[in-house]
Scaffold this active site. Structure first.
Site, PDB file in Angstrom:
ATOM      1  N   TYR A 266      23.379   0.795 -16.537  1.00  0.00           N
ATOM      2  CA  TYR A 266      24.236   0.981 -15.366  1.00  0.00           C
ATOM      3  C   TYR A 266      23.531   0.496 -14.104  1.00  0.00           C
ATOM      4  O   TYR A 266      24.118  -0.212 -13.274  1.00  0.00           O
ATOM      5  CB  TYR A 266      24.613   2.459 -15.238  1.00  0.00           C
ATOM      6  CG  TYR A 266      25.374   2.805 -13.984  1.00  0.00           C
ATOM      7  CD1 TYR A 266      26.684   2.369 -13.801  1.00  0.00           C
ATOM      8  CD2 TYR A 266      24.790   3.565 -12.969  1.00  0.00           C
ATOM      9  CE1 TYR A 266      27.391   2.675 -12.646  1.00  0.00           C
ATOM     10  CE2 TYR A 266      25.484   3.883 -11.814  1.00  0.00           C
ATOM     11  CZ  TYR A 266      26.780   3.432 -11.657  1.00  0.00           C
ATOM     12  OH  TYR A 266      27.471   3.736 -10.502  1.00  0.00           O
TER      13      TYR A 266
ATOM     14  N   GLU B 136      33.094   9.581  -8.474  1.00  0.00           N
ATOM     15  CA  GLU B 136      32.192  10.241  -7.527  1.00  0.00           C
ATOM     16  C   GLU B 136      32.696  11.642  -7.208  1.00  0.00           C
ATOM     17  O   GLU B 136      31.902  12.573  -7.041  1.00  0.00           O
ATOM     18  CB  GLU B 136      32.055   9.418  -6.245  1.00  0.00           C
ATOM     19  CG  GLU B 136      31.328   8.092  -6.405  1.00  0.00           C
ATOM     20  CD  GLU B 136      29.865   8.218  -6.762  1.00  0.00           C
ATOM     21  OE1 GLU B 136      29.304   9.329  -6.634  1.00  0.00           O
ATOM     22  OE2 GLU B 136      29.266   7.212  -7.185  1.00  0.00           O
TER      23      GLU B 136
ATOM     24  N   TRP C  23      24.896  12.390 -12.488  1.00  0.00           N
ATOM     25  CA  TRP C  23      25.643  11.167 -12.735  1.00  0.00           C
ATOM     26  C   TRP C  23      25.667  10.844 -14.221  1.00  0.00           C
ATOM     27  O   TRP C  23      26.653  10.312 -14.731  1.00  0.00           O
ATOM     28  CB  TRP C  23      25.060  10.002 -11.944  1.00  0.00           C
ATOM     29  CG  TRP C  23      25.788   8.736 -12.215  1.00  0.00           C
ATOM     30  CD1 TRP C  23      25.324   7.620 -12.855  1.00  0.00           C
ATOM     31  CD2 TRP C  23      27.171   8.458 -11.919  1.00  0.00           C
ATOM     32  NE1 TRP C  23      26.314   6.672 -12.960  1.00  0.00           N
ATOM     33  CE2 TRP C  23      27.450   7.157 -12.387  1.00  0.00           C
ATOM     34  CE3 TRP C  23      28.184   9.184 -11.287  1.00  0.00           C
ATOM     35  CZ2 TRP C  23      28.707   6.570 -12.254  1.00  0.00           C
ATOM     36  CZ3 TRP C  23      29.443   8.598 -11.156  1.00  0.00           C
ATOM     37  CH2 TRP C  23      29.698   7.314 -11.630  1.00  0.00           C
TER      38      TRP C  23
END
Length: 220
Positions: free
Chosen positions: A32, A54, A62
């Site tokens: 990522y 988000e 995350w």
């Protein structure tokens, strides 16, 4: 017992590339970081997806969101605005049972509300910090209109900001148009993810690689 030394800001992988510690632990985070985080995303659907993710990430790691990303895409119609905006209470109830996403009613309902708000933006005059976006403008253009004149130059994780003047203003503007889960910290994280700002650490192989910002924090 700690020897009092700080962990390294950057970790050099087996491939010889320097990354921050958070992107050096697992392969999915490394991929990522290398291929997506901080690269420019301008299109409406792409920005909406990252806005939604988000929002779901708030209070969580995350990695937790990233590993459910395909589940989120399936559950929210690939983050196409019109289908998500049409979700009602039945879809909310189904999503609360969906094992592929985070079960949080407030965040689920916020994603639906944000799809409706994003559609409504297209018809409004005077979007953006200078009122320079007119009818037909979309969420992606609005977010990018808050791009700063310079971007930070952090040498260590502690130097990476969590908010900015622009993220505060963007959060205020989005809330004014009915968006939810769009506080200044979440909006700064969104701006980082989209490439609106570059907070890659100095020395990282990704610093200045987006085509938006130079390594010294000036526009590319």
């Amino acid at each position: 017992m700690s020897d009092g030394t700080e962990p390294p800001s950057l970790v050099v992988g087996d491939d010889g590339l320097a990354r921050p510690a958070w992107a050096s632990v697992h392969e999915d985070l490394r991929t990522y970081y290398d291929t997506e985080w901080g690269l420019p995303v301008h299109d409406e659907q792409g920005v909406f997806e990252r806005l939604a993710l988000e929002g779901f990430q708030s209070g969580l790691s995350w990695a937790t969101i990233l590993r459910r990303r395909e589940g989120f895409r399936r559950a929210f119609a690939g983050f196409a605005l019109e289908p998500v905006a049409a979700f009602g209470e039945q879809e909310v109830a189904e999503l609360l049972q969906d094992t592929g996403i985070i079960h949080h009613r407030g965040k689920i309902e916020a994603t639906i509300a944000n799809a409706r708000a994003a559609i409504a933006l297209r018809e409004l005059d005077g979007l953006g910090p200078r009122g320079d976006l007119g009818p037909g403008s979309h969420l992606g253009q609005l977010v990018w209109s808050y791009r700063p004149e310079r971007t930070p130059q952090p040498a260590a994780p502690a130097e990476v900001p969590t908010t900015s003047t622009e993220s505060v203003a963007l959060a205020k503007e989005l809330k004014r148009h009915g968006f939810r889960f769009v506080g200044p910290t979440t909006m700064f994280a969104l701006m980082e993810a989209l490439g609106v700002v570059d907070t890659h650490l100095l020395g990282s192989h990704r610093r200045g690689s987006s085509g938006v910002w130079a390594e010294d924090g000036t526009p590319a």
